[in-house]
Motif scaffolding. Sequence first.
Motif, PDB file in Angstrom:
ATOM      1  N   TYR A 171       1.046  -1.136   0.013  1.00 42.19           N
ATOM      2  CA  TYR A 171       0.164  -0.083  -0.019  1.00 42.19           C
ATOM      3  C   TYR A 171       0.665   1.302  -0.038  1.00 42.19           C
ATOM      4  O   TYR A 171       0.691   2.472  -0.767  1.00 42.19           O
ATOM      5  N   GLY A 172       1.793   1.040   0.608  1.00 39.83           N
ATOM      6  CA  GLY A 172       3.027   2.281   0.974  1.00 39.83           C
ATOM      7  C   GLY A 172       3.518   2.569  -0.693  1.00 39.83           C
ATOM      8  O   GLY A 172       3.639   3.809  -0.755  1.00 39.83           O
ATOM      9  N   ASP A 173       4.119   1.595  -1.080  1.00 38.77           N
ATOM     10  CA  ASP A 173       4.509   1.758  -2.410  1.00 38.77           C
ATOM     11  C   ASP A 173       3.648   2.102  -3.308  1.00 38.77           C
ATOM     12  O   ASP A 173       4.068   2.868  -4.527  1.00 38.77           O
ATOM     13  N   LEU A 174       2.361   1.839  -3.384  1.00 36.30           N
ATOM     14  CA  LEU A 174       1.288   2.295  -4.366  1.00 36.30           C
ATOM     15  C   LEU A 174       0.804   3.591  -4.001  1.00 36.30           C
ATOM     16  O   LEU A 174       0.082   4.234  -4.738  1.00 36.30           O
ATOM     17  N   ASP A 175       1.229   4.154  -2.856  1.00 44.38           N
ATOM     18  CA  ASP A 175       0.706   5.304  -2.293  1.00 44.38           C
ATOM     19  C   ASP A 175      -0.833   5.401  -2.120  1.00 44.38           C
ATOM     20  O   ASP A 175      -1.630   6.399  -2.539  1.00 44.38           O
ATOM     21  N   VAL A 176      -1.409   4.259  -1.578  1.00 43.83           N
ATOM     22  CA  VAL A 176      -2.750   4.014  -1.212  1.00 43.83           C
ATOM     23  C   VAL A 176      -2.969   3.551   0.229  1.00 43.83           C
ATOM     24  O   VAL A 176      -3.821   2.939   0.510  1.00 43.83           O
ATOM     25  N   LEU A 177      -1.953   3.978   0.969  1.00 42.43           N
ATOM     26  CA  LEU A 177      -2.231   3.499   2.253  1.00 42.43           C
ATOM     27  C   LEU A 177      -3.432   4.169   3.026  1.00 42.43           C
ATOM     28  O   LEU A 177      -3.959   3.481   3.986  1.00 42.43           O
ATOM     29  N   PHE A 178      -4.014   4.986   2.662  1.00 43.50           N
ATOM     30  CA  PHE A 178      -5.125   5.677   3.094  1.00 43.50           C
ATOM     31  C   PHE A 178      -6.491   4.561   2.920  1.00 43.50           C
ATOM     32  O   PHE A 178      -7.548   4.808   3.689  1.00 43.50           O
ATOM     33  N   LEU A 179      -6.261   3.597   2.109  1.00 45.69           N
ATOM     34  CA  LEU A 179      -7.373   2.752   2.201  1.00 45.69           C
ATOM     35  C   LEU A 179      -7.628   1.931   3.225  1.00 45.69           C
ATOM     36  O   LEU A 179      -8.590   1.692   3.484  1.00 45.69           O
ATOM     37  N   THR A 180      -6.605   1.889   4.178  1.00 42.37           N
ATOM     38  CA  THR A 180      -6.828   1.189   5.418  1.00 42.37           C
ATOM     39  C   THR A 180      -7.350   2.075   6.675  1.00 42.37           C
ATOM     40  O   THR A 180      -7.324   1.675   7.809  1.00 42.37           O
ATOM     41  N   ASP A 181      -7.520   3.258   6.159  1.00 40.36           N
ATOM     42  CA  ASP A 181      -7.952   4.296   7.287  1.00 40.36           C
ATOM     43  C   ASP A 181      -9.544   4.518   7.106  1.00 40.36           C
ATOM     44  O   ASP A 181      -9.850   5.255   6.314  1.00 40.36           O
ATOM     45  N   GLU A 182     -10.138   4.321   8.106  1.00 44.31           N
ATOM     46  CA  GLU A 182     -11.725   4.188   8.180  1.00 44.31           C
ATOM     47  C   GLU A 182     -12.101   5.747   8.044  1.00 44.31           C
ATOM     48  O   GLU A 182     -13.199   6.022   7.832  1.00 44.31           O
ATOM     49  N   TYR A 183     -11.254   6.699   8.398  1.00 44.24           N
ATOM     50  CA  TYR A 183     -11.788   8.032   8.882  1.00 44.24           C
ATOM     51  C   TYR A 183     -11.490   8.657   7.374  1.00 44.24           C
ATOM     52  O   TYR A 183     -11.739   9.909   7.407  1.00 44.24           O
ATOM     53  N   ASP A 184     -10.609   7.921   6.477  1.00 46.90           N
ATOM     54  CA  ASP A 184     -10.519   8.764   5.173  1.00 46.90           C
ATOM     55  C   ASP A 184     -11.692   9.038   4.547  1.00 46.90           C
ATOM     56  O   ASP A 184     -11.886   9.614   3.361  1.00 46.90           O
ATOM     57  N   THR A 185     -12.641   8.029   4.618  1.00 47.87           N
ATOM     58  CA  THR A 185     -13.792   8.032   3.715  1.00 47.87           C
ATOM     59  C   THR A 185     -14.547   9.471   3.738  1.00 47.87           C
ATOM     60  O   THR A 185     -14.604  10.032   4.615  1.00 47.87           O
ATOM     61  N   VAL A 186     -15.305   9.598   2.415  1.00 50.16           N
ATOM     62  CA  VAL A 186     -15.995  10.758   2.562  1.00 50.16           C
ATOM     63  C   VAL A 186     -17.084  10.720   3.380  1.00 50.16           C
ATOM     64  O   VAL A 186     -17.553  11.632   3.839  1.00 50.16           O
ATOM     65  N   LEU A 187     -17.741   9.389   3.412  1.00 51.93           N
ATOM     66  CA  LEU A 187     -18.850   9.218   4.397  1.00 51.93           C
ATOM     67  C   LEU A 187     -18.409   9.749   5.964  1.00 51.93           C
ATOM     68  O   LEU A 187     -19.414  10.287   6.588  1.00 51.93           O
ATOM     69  N   ALA A 188     -17.250   9.363   6.177  1.00 55.80           N
ATOM     70  CA  ALA A 188     -16.868   9.612   7.581  1.00 55.80           C
ATOM     71  C   ALA A 188     -16.623  11.140   7.656  1.00 55.80           C
ATOM     72  O   ALA A 188     -16.928  11.793   8.647  1.00 55.80           O
TER      73      ALA A 188
END
Length: 427
Positions: free
Chosen positions: A325-342
Amino acid sequence: MAGAEGPAGRQSELEPVVSLVDVLEEDEELENEACAVLGGSDSEKCSYSQGSVKRQALYACSTCTPEGEAPAGVCLACSYECHGSHKLFELYTKRNFRCDCGNSKFKNLECKLFPDKAKINSGNKYNDNFFGLYCICKRPYPDPEDEIPDEMIQCVVCEDWFHGRHLGAIPPESGDFQEMVCQACMKRCSFLWAYAAQLAVTKVSSEDDGLALNVDGTGDQEVEVIKSENGDHQHGTLREDTPESRKDTDKEVKAEQTNQPCTSSSSDSDLQTAFKNQSLNTGSQSDCRLREFKAKHFIKKDTATYWPLNWRSKLCTCKDCMKMYGDLDVLFLTDEYDTVLAYENKGKVDQAADQTDPLMDTLSSMNRVQRVELICEYNDLKTELKDYLKRFADEGTVVKREDIQQFFEEFQSRKRRRVDGMQYYCS
């Protein structure tokens, strides 16, 4: 009565009857939508001092940074205070962004709220949205030349907006999905196809016909069918994402991120914190959920995918996957507070904590005659305010506090002249 059968009587019968409850419910719905988008952002203080904000409402100023100039984004407060009379593009929300207002990208403007800014925010990511263009068709929204009704959907990875018909896969008719990953991001983050076979709203499995329409609808495209790890692999146009293949394509991914302005970002501190937090929960490679999903049959297509609520919680967080995830720069996918819904829920909660309902309190203390008079006044105010605000919408300018004050002063003046000149009747 004969008068009731005349033209005026028939016209009144055709006019829709709206109760005060209907009016309040409609206003509440509009207010909730506004709170969802803007409630999580500060409307009075520039967000620059907070650094790269996890998620906030953003705007791009076409007046200050037109197409051909370097792209820039401004926070909600600066859109009001510094760009109130300018032409703005509403970007909805973006992640990990720091307000650009008044920095070196703005040649003739100094931020009124936080003038002491760095010349450039190197951590910000930009795309064509900052010039009012969206989707792979690079068209504005709303598009005056597009007569096809279509909704715009935001990709959770690159955060660009796409027409539903340009995603290669028709959005679920029920609309029962929470997030979407576009075609380009599915190709770049191809590990998601193994999850899509199990988690996506419209599951992508090896039982499909193996063909996918491209966005232009000019023909079919081949897909790659991935069998179990113990079986044979059929080679296709998309390469499977494995730790070995990632080593060979690190330079390619980095180059693609450089040329792909819509790629989302994660700060180095977020990456380090995530690794520390996940280190306590990681197991051996045999516990990798992604490896389990890859052991099953799945298929890769040149299409977008649609995901249900809480699908991110199903992503593997083992050491190898976190590194990927870090290499692909998508580590935010594991963060539940990153979502627009949150973000939207936070805005609603914050607004509700500071909000009372004075109109309902006032109504409960009135008799019937007073309530009818209030409804008539409310309808007049609503009609005139809509007409007044429509001018700003047509011109693409922001409504400032002074504009609202001017409206109510003129409204009160017209009301006094009307009451002084004749008996007032509700219509």
